[in-house]
Design a protein around this motif. Sequence first.
Motif, PDB file in Angstrom:
ATOM      1  N   THR A  20       0.824  -1.204   0.000  1.00 45.80           N
ATOM      2  CA  THR A  20       0.000   0.000   0.000  1.00 45.80           C
ATOM      3  C   THR A  20       0.869   1.268   0.000  1.00 45.80           C
ATOM      4  O   THR A  20       0.425   2.310  -0.466  1.00 45.80           O
ATOM      5  CB  THR A  20      -0.954   0.025   1.210  1.00 45.80           C
ATOM      6  N   TRP A  21       2.079   1.154   0.493  1.00 43.67           N
ATOM      7  CA  TRP A  21       3.021   2.290   0.481  1.00 43.67           C
ATOM      8  C   TRP A  21       3.305   2.728  -0.952  1.00 43.67           C
ATOM      9  O   TRP A  21       3.541   3.906  -1.219  1.00 43.67           O
ATOM     10  CB  TRP A  21       4.308   1.878   1.187  1.00 43.67           C
ATOM     11  N   VAL A  22       3.245   1.797  -1.901  1.00 39.27           N
ATOM     12  CA  VAL A  22       3.653   2.089  -3.275  1.00 39.27           C
ATOM     13  C   VAL A  22       2.775   3.149  -3.931  1.00 39.27           C
ATOM     14  O   VAL A  22       3.220   3.844  -4.849  1.00 39.27           O
ATOM     15  CB  VAL A  22       3.667   0.791  -4.119  1.00 39.27           C
ATOM     16  N   LYS A  23       1.553   3.325  -3.449  1.00 40.28           N
ATOM     17  CA  LYS A  23       0.681   4.335  -4.069  1.00 40.28           C
ATOM     18  C   LYS A  23       1.238   5.746  -3.900  1.00 40.28           C
ATOM     19  O   LYS A  23       0.810   6.670  -4.603  1.00 40.28           O
ATOM     20  CB  LYS A  23      -0.735   4.250  -3.508  1.00 40.28           C
ATOM     21  N   ARG A  24       2.193   5.925  -2.990  1.00 42.23           N
ATOM     22  CA  ARG A  24       2.814   7.234  -2.792  1.00 42.23           C
ATOM     23  C   ARG A  24       3.630   7.686  -4.003  1.00 42.23           C
ATOM     24  O   ARG A  24       4.021   8.852  -4.080  1.00 42.23           O
ATOM     25  CB  ARG A  24       3.712   7.208  -1.551  1.00 42.23           C
ATOM     26  N   CYS A  25       3.885   6.776  -4.926  1.00 42.85           N
ATOM     27  CA  CYS A  25       4.637   7.163  -6.123  1.00 42.85           C
ATOM     28  C   CYS A  25       3.734   7.835  -7.159  1.00 42.85           C
ATOM     29  O   CYS A  25       4.232   8.391  -8.145  1.00 42.85           O
ATOM     30  CB  CYS A  25       5.348   5.966  -6.738  1.00 42.85           C
ATOM     31  N   LEU A  26       2.414   7.790  -6.935  1.00 40.78           N
ATOM     32  CA  LEU A  26       1.477   8.436  -7.850  1.00 40.78           C
ATOM     33  C   LEU A  26       1.397   9.934  -7.563  1.00 40.78           C
ATOM     34  O   LEU A  26       1.594  10.370  -6.430  1.00 40.78           O
ATOM     35  CB  LEU A  26       0.093   7.812  -7.708  1.00 40.78           C
ATOM     36  N   PRO A  27       1.091  10.743  -8.572  1.00 33.11           N
ATOM     37  CA  PRO A  27       1.025  12.201  -8.383  1.00 33.11           C
ATOM     38  C   PRO A  27       0.097  12.628  -7.248  1.00 33.11           C
ATOM     39  O   PRO A  27       0.432  13.506  -6.455  1.00 33.11           O
ATOM     40  CB  PRO A  27       0.525  12.703  -9.738  1.00 33.11           C
ATOM     41  N   ASP A  28      -1.096  11.972  -7.131  1.00 38.79           N
ATOM     42  CA  ASP A  28      -2.024  12.340  -6.052  1.00 38.79           C
ATOM     43  C   ASP A  28      -1.983  11.348  -4.885  1.00 38.79           C
ATOM     44  O   ASP A  28      -2.760  11.468  -3.934  1.00 38.79           O
ATOM     45  CB  ASP A  28      -3.451  12.469  -6.580  1.00 38.79           C
ATOM     46  N   GLN A  29      -1.086  10.364  -4.963  1.00 35.66           N
ATOM     47  CA  GLN A  29      -0.873   9.367  -3.917  1.00 35.66           C
ATOM     48  C   GLN A  29      -2.144   8.573  -3.578  1.00 35.66           C
ATOM     49  O   GLN A  29      -2.322   8.114  -2.455  1.00 35.66           O
ATOM     50  CB  GLN A  29      -0.302  10.017  -2.641  1.00 35.66           C
ATOM     51  N   ASN A  30      -3.020   8.415  -4.562  1.00 29.21           N
ATOM     52  CA  ASN A  30      -4.261   7.671  -4.345  1.00 29.21           C
ATOM     53  C   ASN A  30      -4.579   6.770  -5.532  1.00 29.21           C
ATOM     54  O   ASN A  30      -4.179   7.055  -6.667  1.00 29.21           O
ATOM     55  CB  ASN A  30      -5.439   8.624  -4.113  1.00 29.21           C
ATOM     56  N   LEU A  31      -5.300   5.682  -5.235  1.00 29.63           N
ATOM     57  CA  LEU A  31      -5.791   4.800  -6.277  1.00 29.63           C
ATOM     58  C   LEU A  31      -7.266   5.089  -6.511  1.00 29.63           C
ATOM     59  O   LEU A  31      -7.989   5.432  -5.572  1.00 29.63           O
ATOM     60  CB  LEU A  31      -5.626   3.332  -5.857  1.00 29.63           C
TER      61      LEU A  31
END
Length: 240
Positions: A20-31
């Motif tokens: 779940t930490w990996v979503k922090r690599c997204l621009p808005d940090q959310n899925l």
Amino acid sequence: MKTLMVFDFDHTVVDDNSDTWVKRCLPDQNLPNSLTSSYREGHWTEFMGRVMNYIGDQEVGPDRVRSVLETIPFTGGMMDLLSFISEHKSTIDCIVISDSNTMFIDWILQAAGVQTAVDQVFTNPARLNELGYMEIQHYHSHDCARCPVNLCKKNVLEVYLSEKSNGGVEYERIFYVGDGRNDFCPATCLRGNDVVMPRRGYTLEKLLKRQTDEAPLRARVAAWSSGSDILKELTASLRP
């Protein structure tokens, strides 16, 4: 005879969930909700495959993913524990059994400089495909109704111990350190001289407290809150 340390990874070695930490690599940090709602109980690996495909579609490359994973915090006292294990490899073997994946765990251990503490990692294989997207496969198939479809940690531990025994290695004591529901199954194969160490306040501790006759526990239970607690148990067991 040696001591074997067996670790879960997420919420054990590291103080969060690497998946779940990996979503922090997204621009808005959310899925997106459409993705998070696609998860089915017991099929986390397939869900993470969709997550990594979505991350790739957002043009987030593996270098960015790796740099974010390398920032995940280790659980308090865990670095000292792993350093101690590294310094005592003649008497301590150490393995990780995790429902994460090979790339995440390797990146995190290498960035922290503690990969020498761990002899083997048993987790879902991951690789980059031709698009540079991460693909994750099941670790194995099994027939254990208690565990997720892709990984039975008890099966992994039993195979490891059998292979070691065939090679002439027997363990005087096994410490199993974990936190979650899928750490209960391997705890049931431990012997009376072994120690299962559930993280305080987490699911494994609760399951161990209400164990049933169908899954009797022989190992001693010693709960932990930090790596320092585990290190105290380990060093006490090594004294003559």
